[in-house]
Design an enzyme around this catalytic site. Structure first.
Site, PDB file in Angstrom:
ATOM      1  N   ARG A   1      -5.960   2.358  18.206  1.00  0.00           N
ATOM      2  CA  ARG A   1      -5.680   1.021  18.043  1.00  0.00           C
ATOM      3  C   ARG A   1      -5.113   0.614  19.495  1.00  0.00           C
ATOM      4  O   ARG A   1      -5.285  -1.151  19.621  1.00  0.00           O
ATOM      5  CB  ARG A   1      -4.575   0.534  16.980  1.00  0.00           C
ATOM      6  CG  ARG A   1      -5.286   0.725  15.619  1.00  0.00           C
ATOM      7  CD  ARG A   1      -4.181   0.397  14.548  1.00  0.00           C
ATOM      8  NE  ARG A   1      -4.803   0.554  13.161  1.00  0.00           N
ATOM      9  CZ  ARG A   1      -4.093   0.875  12.214  1.00  0.00           C
ATOM     10  NH1 ARG A   1      -2.971   0.899  12.132  1.00  0.00           N
ATOM     11  NH2 ARG A   1      -5.122   0.948  10.996  1.00  0.00           N
TER      12      ARG A   1
ATOM     13  N   GLN B   1       4.887   9.597   6.703  1.00  0.00           N
ATOM     14  CA  GLN B   1       3.898  10.480   5.860  1.00  0.00           C
ATOM     15  C   GLN B   1       4.221  12.020   6.028  1.00  0.00           C
ATOM     16  O   GLN B   1       4.403  12.625   5.039  1.00  0.00           O
ATOM     17  CB  GLN B   1       2.171  10.381   6.247  1.00  0.00           C
ATOM     18  CG  GLN B   1       1.724   8.772   6.293  1.00  0.00           C
ATOM     19  CD  GLN B   1       0.411   8.585   6.908  1.00  0.00           C
ATOM     20  OE1 GLN B   1      -0.059   9.650   7.708  1.00  0.00           O
ATOM     21  NE2 GLN B   1       0.004   7.385   6.809  1.00  0.00           N
TER      22      GLN B   1
ATOM     23  N   LYS C   1       0.800  -1.234   0.181  1.00  0.00           N
ATOM     24  CA  LYS C   1       0.075  -0.089   0.000  1.00  0.00           C
ATOM     25  C   LYS C   1       0.778   1.330  -0.011  1.00  0.00           C
ATOM     26  O   LYS C   1       0.670   2.146  -0.761  1.00  0.00           O
ATOM     27  CB  LYS C   1      -0.824  -0.003   1.241  1.00  0.00           C
ATOM     28  CG  LYS C   1      -1.727   1.056   1.232  1.00  0.00           C
ATOM     29  CD  LYS C   1      -3.134   0.779   2.379  1.00  0.00           C
ATOM     30  CE  LYS C   1      -2.741   1.015   3.775  1.00  0.00           C
ATOM     31  NZ  LYS C   1      -2.838   2.389   4.264  1.00  0.00           N
TER      32      LYS C   1
ATOM     33  N   ASP D   1       2.279  -0.661  12.179  1.00  0.00           N
ATOM     34  CA  ASP D   1       1.097  -1.234  11.618  1.00  0.00           C
ATOM     35  C   ASP D   1       0.907  -2.782  12.205  1.00  0.00           C
ATOM     36  O   ASP D   1      -0.380  -3.095  12.160  1.00  0.00           O
ATOM     37  CB  ASP D   1       1.077  -1.210  10.222  1.00  0.00           C
ATOM     38  CG  ASP D   1       1.105   0.310   9.816  1.00  0.00           C
ATOM     39  OD1 ASP D   1       0.592   1.217  10.621  1.00  0.00           O
ATOM     40  OD2 ASP D   1       1.158   0.516   8.557  1.00  0.00           O
TER      41      ASP D   1
ATOM     42  N   ARG E   1      -8.459  12.676  12.637  1.00  0.00           N
ATOM     43  CA  ARG E   1      -6.780  12.478  13.002  1.00  0.00           C
ATOM     44  C   ARG E   1      -6.309  13.666  12.939  1.00  0.00           C
ATOM     45  O   ARG E   1      -6.561  14.697  12.163  1.00  0.00           O
ATOM     46  CB  ARG E   1      -6.412  11.355  11.788  1.00  0.00           C
ATOM     47  CG  ARG E   1      -7.320  10.018  11.917  1.00  0.00           C
ATOM     48  CD  ARG E   1      -6.643   8.838  10.995  1.00  0.00           C
ATOM     49  NE  ARG E   1      -5.276   8.657  11.066  1.00  0.00           N
ATOM     50  CZ  ARG E   1      -4.931   7.967  10.339  1.00  0.00           C
ATOM     51  NH1 ARG E   1      -5.527   7.049   9.167  1.00  0.00           N
ATOM     52  NH2 ARG E   1      -3.507   7.478  10.416  1.00  0.00           N
TER      53      ARG E   1
ATOM     54  N   GLY F   1      -4.907   8.330   5.662  1.00  0.00           N
ATOM     55  CA  GLY F   1      -4.066   9.386   6.143  1.00  0.00           C
ATOM     56  C   GLY F   1      -2.765   9.725   5.164  1.00  0.00           C
ATOM     57  O   GLY F   1      -2.259  11.018   5.243  1.00  0.00           O
TER      58      GLY F   1
HETATM   59  C1  S3P Z   1       2.410   5.144   6.193  1.00  0.00           C
HETATM   60  C2  S3P Z   1       3.247   5.653   7.364  1.00  0.00           C
HETATM   61  C3  S3P Z   1       2.724   5.346   8.674  1.00  0.00           C
HETATM   62  C4  S3P Z   1       2.051   3.929   8.629  1.00  0.00           C
HETATM   63  C5  S3P Z   1       0.739   4.157   7.522  1.00  0.00           C
HETATM   64  C6  S3P Z   1       1.190   4.053   6.266  1.00  0.00           C
HETATM   65  C7  S3P Z   1       3.226   5.573   4.959  1.00  0.00           C
HETATM   66  O1  S3P Z   1       1.974   6.233   9.360  1.00  0.00           O
HETATM   67  O2  S3P Z   1       1.373   3.714  10.041  1.00  0.00           O
HETATM   68  O3  S3P Z   1       0.075   2.764   7.467  1.00  0.00           O
HETATM   69  O4  S3P Z   1       2.831   5.046   3.720  1.00  0.00           O
HETATM   70  O5  S3P Z   1       3.752   6.713   4.930  1.00  0.00           O
HETATM   71  P1  S3P Z   1       2.741   7.571  10.027  1.00  0.00           P
HETATM   72  O6  S3P Z   1       3.610   8.196   8.963  1.00  0.00           O
HETATM   73  O7  S3P Z   1       1.659   8.329  10.701  1.00  0.00           O
HETATM   74  O8  S3P Z   1       3.667   6.788  11.234  1.00  0.00           O
END
Ligand code: S3P
Length: 434
Positions: A344, A169, A23, A313, A121, A93
Site C-alpha cells: 500500500r 490477526q 468487517k 487501514d 502475503r 488475511g
Molecule cells: C485485521 C487486522 C489488521 C488489519 C486488517 C484486519 C483484523 O491486520 O489491517 O484489515 O480484523 O484483525 P494485521 O493483523 O495484519 O495488522
C-alpha cells in the site's frame, strides 16, 4: 468482466449515510461463535466477499450457518470435521490467519489457500510459532506463503510468545490456541484492534488484558448474540471525501468507535478537521456513535510508529488528506502496509503521483507536501479495495475526471461505496467494462 470506477470531481457531499457492518467484527462473530457452545443470532453482519470467505470455510468445517427471516444470521456450532476440500480464504488475511490458529488445535489435516494476492502475503508470522509449539505445518516458501497444510494437536502446551509486529490477526490466532489448549501469554499487541478480547470476555472466557499484553486461560465459551456496528474503516472514506471537497457536510450513523480502530480520528482532529461525535453508546461490548463531518482547511501532521496499529487501514487515506493540508505531513513506522492486499505504500504513492502529486516514499512510510493540485487520471486499483476507494476519494477533489480500473475489488469490504457517494451528491459510477 472487470469493472471500472468513473469519477467526476468537485460536487460537495451532503446528507447522512449508514455504513455496512464492521468487517473485523463480522469475521469474529462467525469464527468465535463457531468454536463456542450453543447458537447465536448475529444482526447487522455484512457479508462482503471477505466475510463470505470466512462463512464458507466454517461451513466446510461443519458449522451450521443460515439466514433467519428477519435478515439476521444464525450460527450453530458443531464439532469441526476434517475438511474434504482445501479451505478457500479468497482475499482475506483475517480468515486465513485466524483459521490457522483455530485449526492448530484440531487433530486432523487441513489445507488453506487464497487468491493471487493472499498467496503472496507472509504467513510465517503464524506458521513459525505454530511449529514451535508442535503443530505439523507445511506450505509454499517453507511455510511462509499459502497454500499451507497443517495437522493440529489436541494438547497445545501453555506458551508465552512475543509477536514481532502488533498484528490483531496473529494475536487473535494465538489467543484462540491458548483458549482451546492450555493457556497462553501473548505480548507485543499494543494498540492493535481488540475486538476478539472484548468478544471473548462477553462469551465467558478467562482472559486478562494489560497494556496490550494478553493472558488467556483454557475456557469453554458460550455463543453470544451480536449487533455488528458500522465499519469505521469504511466510514473513513466518506469522512475524507467530506473533509477535502469544499461545502461538504455529512453525518454517518451507527459507526464503531472502538479506540483501537479510531486512531485516524485523533490524527484528523490534530489536523484541524471539523468532526463531531454524537449519540455515543455501547452495543454488544463495542463503543458506537454517529459522526458529523464538515469540509475543513487541514494542517499537516506526523503519524508516529506508536499510532500506526490503530489506523493501519486508513494510512492510504491519510496520504489523500495530506495532499490538501497546509505544510508537510509524514508517516513513520508503517512498513506493515507493504504486506497488505497490495504494497500500500507503493500503490498509493504511484497512484497519487500519476494524478500529478509529489510524494516521497520511504521503506516505512512517506512524506507529502500539502496544498497540491490533483489532475484526473486513468489508474489501477492494484486489485486492492482500500487503494481503489482511497483513489476514488482523491478523484473527488481532482481537476478532471478519473477512471479506476479493476475496481470490482471494492466488494471485498464495501461494495456500497459508489452508491453511497452518489447518494451524498458525488458524481461516481461503476462501469462493467474493461
Ligand atoms: C485485521 C487486522 C489488521 C488489519 C486488517 C484486519 C483484523 O491486520 O489491517 O484489515 O480484523 O484483525 P494485521 O493483523 O495484519 O495488522
Amino acid at each position: 468482466m472487470s469493472k471500472k470506477l468513473y469519477i467526476e470531481p468537485q460536487n460537495p457531499l451532503t446528507g447522512e449515510a449508514t455504513l455496512p457492518g464492521d468487517k473485523s467484527i463480522s469475521h469474529r462473530a462467525l469464527l468465535l461463535n463457531a468454536i463456542a457452545t450453543g447458537s447465536a443470532t448475529i444482526k447487522g453482519i455484512f457479508l462482503s466477499k471477505d466475510v463470505r470467505s470466512t462463512m464458507t470455510a466454517l461451513q466446510t468445517l461443519g458449522t451450521k450457518i443460515f439466514f433467519n427471516q428477519d435478515g439476521t444470521l444464525q450460527v450453530e456450532a458443531d464439532s469441526f470435521r476434517e475438511p474434504k476440500y482445501p479451505l478457500d480464504c479468497g482475499n482475506s488475511g483475517t480468515t486465513f490467519r485466524i483459521l490457522l490458529g483455530i485449526l492448530a488445535t484440531e487433530p486432523f489435516h487441513s489445507t488453506l489457500f487464497g487468491d493471487q494476492s493472499l498467496c503472496e502475503r507472509p504467513m510465517g508470522r503464524l506458521t513459525s510459532p505454530l511449529r514451535k509449539f508442535g503443530v505439523q505445518v507445511d506450505g509454499r516458501d517453507g511455510g511462509n506463503k499459502p497454500p499451507i497444510s497443517l495437522r493440529g494437536i489436541e494438547q497445545m502446551p501453555f506458551f508465552s510468545y512475543e509477536m514481532p509486529m502488533a498484528s490483531a490477526q496473529v494475536k487473535t490466532a494465538l489467543m484462540l490456541m491458548g483458549l482451546r489448549g492450555n493457556g497462553a501469554h501473548i505480548l507485543g499487541g499494543k494498540n492493535s484492534r481488540d475486538h476478539t478480547e472484548r468478544m471473548l470476555q462477553r462469551m465467558g472466557a478467562k482472559i486478562d488484558v494489560s497494556g496490550g499484553d494478553v493472558r488467556i486461560w483454557p475456557s469453554n465459551i458460550r455463543a453470544i448474540d451480536m449487533d455488528v456496528p458500522g465499519d469505521f474503516s469504511s466510514a473513513a472514506f466518506l469522512i475524507i471525501a467530506a473533509l477535502i471537497v469544499p461545502e461538504s457536510h455529512i453525518q454517518l450513523r451507527n459507526v464503531n468507535l472502538n479506540p483501537t480502530r479510531t486512531g485516524f480520528l485523533n490524527v484528523l482532529l490534530r489536523m484541524g478537521a471539523h468532526i463531531e461525535i454524537e449519540n455515543e453508546r455501547n452495543n454488544s461490548g463495542e463503543p458506537v456513535g454517529d459522526i458529523r463531518v464538515r469540509y475543513s482547511e487541514l494542517k499537516a501532521t506526523e503519524v508516529t510508529p506508536k499510532e500506526v496499529p490503530a489506523l493501519i487501514d486508513e494510512i492510504p487515506l491519510f496520504a489523500v488528506a495530506a495532499l490538501f493540508a497546509e505544510g508537510e505531513s509524514k508517516v513513520f513506522g508503517a512498513k506493515e502496509l507493504r504486506y497488505k492486499e497490495s504494497d500500500r505504500i507503493r500503490a498509493i504513492s504511484h497512484t497519487l503521483i500519476a494524478m500529478g502529486a509529489s510524494i516521497v516514499e520511504r521503506e516505512d512510510g512517506f512524506s507529502i507536501r500539502g496544498a497540491q493540485t490533483l489532475m484526473g487520471a486513468k489508474v489501477s486499483s492494484f486489485h486492492d479495495h482500500r487503494i481503489a476507494m482511497a483513489t476514488a476519494v482523491a478523484a473527488l477533489r481532482a481537476r478532471s475526471p478519473t477512471e479506476i480500473f479493476d475496481s470490482d475489488c471494492i466488494g471485498i469490504s464495501f461494495p456500497q461505496f459508489p452508491w453511497l457517494v452518489k447518494k451524498l451528491g458525488g458524481e461516481i459510477c461503476h462501469i462493467g467494462a474493461k
